[in-house]
Structure formats: C-alpha cells, structure tokens
Design a protein around this motif. Sequence first.
Motif, PDB file in Angstrom:
ATOM      1  N   VAL A   3       0.901  -1.148  -0.143  1.00 48.57           N
ATOM      2  CA  VAL A   3       0.235  -0.087   0.016  1.00 48.57           C
ATOM      3  C   VAL A   3       0.939   1.249  -0.102  1.00 48.57           C
ATOM      4  O   VAL A   3       2.178   1.164   0.086  1.00 48.57           O
ATOM      5  CB  VAL A   3      -0.830   0.147   1.076  1.00 48.57           C
ATOM      6  N   TYR A   4       0.260   2.362  -0.128  1.00 48.61           N
ATOM      7  CA  TYR A   4       1.023   3.742  -0.150  1.00 48.61           C
ATOM      8  C   TYR A   4       0.532   4.580   1.013  1.00 48.61           C
ATOM      9  O   TYR A   4      -0.943   4.439   1.086  1.00 48.61           O
ATOM     10  CB  TYR A   4       1.374   4.362  -1.435  1.00 48.61           C
ATOM     11  N   THR A  13       4.980   7.204   0.819  1.00 46.08           N
ATOM     12  CA  THR A  13       5.430   6.138   0.998  1.00 46.08           C
ATOM     13  C   THR A  13       5.014   4.736   0.538  1.00 46.08           C
ATOM     14  O   THR A  13       4.038   4.612   1.402  1.00 46.08           O
ATOM     15  CB  THR A  13       6.162   5.875   2.371  1.00 46.08           C
ATOM     16  N   VAL A  14       5.594   3.889   0.004  1.00 45.09           N
ATOM     17  CA  VAL A  14       5.118   2.597  -0.548  1.00 45.09           C
ATOM     18  C   VAL A  14       5.805   1.545   0.630  1.00 45.09           C
ATOM     19  O   VAL A  14       7.078   1.615   0.860  1.00 45.09           O
ATOM     20  CB  VAL A  14       5.451   2.215  -1.893  1.00 45.09           C
ATOM     21  N   TRP A  23       5.103  -1.381  10.190  1.00 47.60           N
ATOM     22  CA  TRP A  23       5.135  -0.769   8.881  1.00 47.60           C
ATOM     23  C   TRP A  23       6.543  -1.163   8.283  1.00 47.60           C
ATOM     24  O   TRP A  23       7.408  -0.770   8.918  1.00 47.60           O
ATOM     25  CB  TRP A  23       4.731   0.689   8.916  1.00 47.60           C
ATOM     26  N   ASN A  24       6.435  -1.695   7.146  1.00 43.85           N
ATOM     27  CA  ASN A  24       7.803  -1.774   6.494  1.00 43.85           C
ATOM     28  C   ASN A  24       7.932  -1.049   5.139  1.00 43.85           C
ATOM     29  O   ASN A  24       7.227  -1.379   4.249  1.00 43.85           O
ATOM     30  CB  ASN A  24       7.807  -3.405   6.101  1.00 43.85           C
ATOM     31  N   PRO A  25       8.450   0.191   5.303  1.00 45.13           N
ATOM     32  CA  PRO A  25       8.685   0.978   3.858  1.00 45.13           C
ATOM     33  C   PRO A  25       9.581   0.427   2.599  1.00 45.13           C
ATOM     34  O   PRO A  25      10.554  -0.348   3.138  1.00 45.13           O
ATOM     35  CB  PRO A  25       9.505   2.070   4.493  1.00 45.13           C
ATOM     36  N   GLU A  33       0.706   9.360  -7.923  1.00 44.90           N
ATOM     37  CA  GLU A  33       0.489   8.448  -9.293  1.00 44.90           C
ATOM     38  C   GLU A  33       1.816   7.440  -9.138  1.00 44.90           C
ATOM     39  O   GLU A  33       1.442   6.401  -9.348  1.00 44.90           O
ATOM     40  CB  GLU A  33       0.289   9.357 -10.546  1.00 44.90           C
ATOM     41  N   ALA A  34       2.768   8.091  -8.914  1.00 43.68           N
ATOM     42  CA  ALA A  34       4.093   7.349  -8.830  1.00 43.68           C
ATOM     43  C   ALA A  34       4.093   6.101  -7.884  1.00 43.68           C
ATOM     44  O   ALA A  34       4.284   4.919  -8.285  1.00 43.68           O
ATOM     45  CB  ALA A  34       5.460   7.857  -8.946  1.00 43.68           C
ATOM     46  N   ALA A  35       3.577   6.493  -6.889  1.00 44.37           N
ATOM     47  CA  ALA A  35       3.142   5.781  -5.488  1.00 44.37           C
ATOM     48  C   ALA A  35       2.208   4.656  -6.044  1.00 44.37           C
ATOM     49  O   ALA A  35       2.572   3.395  -5.714  1.00 44.37           O
ATOM     50  CB  ALA A  35       2.968   6.253  -4.424  1.00 44.37           C
ATOM     51  N   ALA A  36       1.260   4.908  -6.575  1.00 41.34           N
ATOM     52  CA  ALA A  36       0.550   3.945  -6.774  1.00 41.34           C
ATOM     53  C   ALA A  36       0.876   2.837  -7.950  1.00 41.34           C
ATOM     54  O   ALA A  36       0.274   1.870  -7.901  1.00 41.34           O
ATOM     55  CB  ALA A  36      -0.997   4.662  -7.394  1.00 41.34           C
TER      56      ALA A  36
END
Length: 65
Positions: A3-4, A13-14, A23-25, A33-36
């Motif tokens: 997820v982002y 952050t993704v 949470w594990n980045p 849009e780039a994260a998606a």
Amino acid sequence: MYVYKRSEPQLYTVGYYDPEGNWNPESDHSEREAAAARVAYLNGAGAVRQVLDQALNEGDGSYKP
C-alpha cells in the motif's frame, strides 16, 4: 499486500504492514501517481500485464498455460 501512505505533505511512502502490524517501507515518491504505480507493480500488476500482453500478441488472443 503493498500500500502507499502519505508520510509527509509532499511524500508518499510505499510499503506493507507485517502480520504484527509493523510498517515496512519499500520506497518513497513525490507524486501519488508514482506511488500508486509502484504499489500496482509490487502487487502483481506487472506480471498480469505481461501475461495478458503475451496472450493478446500470440494470435488468437487467448492464454493457454
């Protein structure tokens, strides 16, 4: 599942949450849009697209494993 989330006003952050809820980045992006797009790729959209493109470009448009 990746997820982002918006981690700062101009930063997305993704990553993923492990079974314990930590949470594990994985990567940071300045545009949503780039994260998606990264999330879609990490969740398998790249593999699905590759199989579909291969099937559609092999003649009859069907996939036969």
